[in-house]
Design an enzyme around this catalytic site. Structure first.
Site, PDB file in Angstrom:
ATOM      1  N   ASP A  76      51.272   5.928 -26.593  1.00 48.27           N
ATOM      2  CA  ASP A  76      52.118   5.289 -27.612  1.00 48.27           C
ATOM      3  C   ASP A  76      52.696   6.354 -28.546  1.00 48.27           C
ATOM      4  OD1 ASP A  76      49.435   5.675 -28.608  1.00 48.27           O
ATOM      5  OD2 ASP A  76      49.914   4.421 -30.322  1.00 48.27           O
ATOM      6  N   GLU A 139      46.965   4.421 -29.929  1.00 55.78           N
ATOM      7  CA  GLU A 139      46.289   5.417 -30.775  1.00 55.78           C
ATOM      8  C   GLU A 139      46.839   5.444 -32.187  1.00 55.78           C
ATOM      9  OE1 GLU A 139      45.536   9.378 -32.646  1.00 55.78           O
ATOM     10  OE2 GLU A 139      47.452   8.444 -32.197  1.00 55.78           O
TER      11      GLU A 139
HETATM   12 ZN   LIG Z   1      48.990  11.925 -31.471  1.00 59.08          ZN
END
Ligand SMILES: [Zn+2]
Length: 376
Positions: A76, A139
């Site tokens: 992401d 994340e």
């Molecule tokens: Zn990163």
């Protein structure tokens, strides 16, 4: 040797997937990487913490004597931001040594570098300790993908972790922990002309904010990380100017060092602020990540990285947090290093780019780290 993948071409291919988080939607990108790795002989599992939020684990090799080495990265990216880009954020435009795109530094280049290494070494890894590649979704907002994998105990074994976040190929030994809290105070509303009939939640919060300025952490300092910190980041409260506010809220960002347990920290804040009628709730929780610099494998990685740097590495930590902390927990505590091709200062920036030279160096670096671990 196996098939060769050009890490630059793979980075460009990954940039074309829009994995901006929110909403993330990493599934297509994860399946593309999974297909490449399956084609090279890896066994691949997909794990979704929510619809389209796909992380993958790819494994090869394995031996009774020594666990695999893990390479990890997140697919992401953060949003593009308000400022206009002068480059197409998804096209992988290049200019000299620069490869542009959202996620070029943070951190599709890092994933491309270790996937290229993993495909090339694959035919030689069957009877070695092997590799486990953990490619995560989610994340950028609270390490959701990594937390899911650790909480569901699907990671298995790893003897060491390489987190390929943007470091310009400098090997960092960890980062501080991240614990965010929301603190609320309550009162009784009344007309602003008769404050004596009410109970003012903002006045109570002023006392809370003052109290927090003198907060002492249970661990004052760490030899490599320095001091833990606390910052009151937001404040809101009140209905309008002519009412006594019955509610006020702040959010607090603490950055912790090893030895500070976030659950205990939440309890200490709660008991400190309880006499002021405040309630404390934890919002974000990423533990500190730290490996002793004199650990044998860390020293080995320092040696491997040294030729690519201006000076031999010394123990340092990065300022941002990573999936490494949750993965380390899920893998039962192996040593971890953060090293990857992107530039930390370009992460999350407009016109983000990655150095093509560093990307090639990173693929070499990861190959050497994996070969030394697997005895090739
Ligand atoms: Zn990163």
């Amino acid at each position: 040797m196996g098939t060769r993948i050009d890490p630059r071409a793979l980075t460009r291919e990954l940039l074309a997937f829009n994995t901006i988080n929110p909403p993330g939607q990493e599934r297509a990108c994860a399946h593309r990487l999974g297909a490449i790795l399956e084609g090279a002989g890896y066994s691949v599992e997909y794990h979704e913490f929510a619809d389209t939020r796909t992380s993958l684990i790819a494994r090869i090799g394995g031996s009774a004597d020594k666990p695999a080495i893990c390479f990890t990265g997140h697919i992401d990216t953060v949003p593009l931001g308000a400022a206009r880009w002068t480059r197409d954020p998804f096209a992988g435009e290049t200019d000299g040594d620069r490869l542009f795109g959202r996620g070029s530094s943070d951190m599709k280049s890092g994933i491309a570098a270790f996937v290229a290494m993993a495909v090339e070494l694959a035919p030689r890894l069957a009877r070695s300790p092997g590799l486990v590649l953990v490619i995560t979704a989610g994340e950028e907002i609270g390490c959701e993908g990594a937390k899911y994998l650790a909480d569901h105990q699907v990671l298995g074994q790893a003897g060491a972790i390489v987190v390929a976040e943007p470091t310009g190929n400098f090997p960092y030994v960890g980062h501080k922990g991240l614990a965010w809290f929301e603190v609320e105070t309550y009162g009784v509303t009344a007309h602003g002309s008769m404050p004596e009939l009410g109970d003012n939640a903002i006045v109570k919060m002023a006392g809370v904010v003052e109290e927090l300025q003198h907060f002492r952490f249970p661990v004052d300092s760490h030899p490599v990380m320095g001091h833990p910190t606390l910052n009151v980041g937001t404040i809101r409260g009140g209905l309008n100017t002519n009412s006594v506010p019955d509610e006020a809220c702040i959010t607090v960002d603490t950055r912790t060092v090893p030895g500070i347990d976030h659950g205990h920290l939440c309890q200490s804040l709660a008991s400190l602020l309880a006499p002021r009628g405040a309630k404390v709730r934890q919002l974000v929780d990423t533990p500190a990540l730290y490996t002793e610099p004199d650990h044998e494998w860390v020293q080995d990685v320092f040696t491997v990285c040294a030729p690519y740097l201006d000076a031999p590495p010394e123990p340092r930590i990065i300022t941002f947090s990573t999936d490494g902390a949750d993965l380390k927990r899920g893998f039962g505590g192996p040593p971890a290093i953060i090293v990857g091709p992107g530039e930390a200062r370009l992460a999350h920036q407009t016109d983000e780019w990655c150095s093509i030279e560093r990307l090639a160096q990173s693929a070499d670096l990861f190959t050497t780290i994996a070969r030394r671990w697997c005895g090739l």
